[in-house]
Design a protein around this motif. Sequence first.
Motif: not given
Length: 152
Positions: A109-120
Motif C-alpha cells: 500500500d506504500y508503493g512498489e517494493g516498500y519493505y521495512a522493519v519498525f522498532f522502538l
Amino acid sequence: MVRVVGIDHLAIRVSDLTRSKRFYDALLGFMGFVREWEFGQVVGWNNWETMFWITQADNAGRAHPHHTGDIGFHHYAFELASREEVDELYAFLLEQGVRIVDPPADYPDYGEGYYAVFFLDPDGLKLEAMHFVEKEKRRARLARERAGKGTD
C-alpha cells in the motif's frame, strides 16, 4: 523560490541521555554514522547525508513519557540501500534486544517494493528502516531527465 535540498538533522529529547547514547551509538554506528558532536546535554551523529541528535529532556519533560498517539513525533525512517540491509539491521536489532514493533515485511500500500522493519528506542519512540524500489526508480528517472537536459 526556496528549495529544500535535504533534511540537515533531526533532534529528539530523551529521558536518560546515557542510556539513549548507548542505544544510538550501537544503532547508528551499525548504519554507518559516527558520533560527531557531544556538548552539554546534546549528542549528535552524522553520516554526511543527515545528522541525528539527542538531547536530555528537562524535569518537566521526563514527568510525561512519550505516548504513541500523542501530538508530535510519530516515527523516523532510515532509508537503506536494499532489502538485504533491512534484514541485516533486523538481525542486529534482535541481537541487541531492541523491541520490534513489526518485523521486516512488504508494504504494498506504500508503493512498489516498500519493505521495512519498525522498532522502538529506549523511550518508546518509533523508528523504521526501509527500502523503497519505487523511490529508486523515481531517482533514476530524474537523473536521466537531468542528464538529457544537460546535453541539449
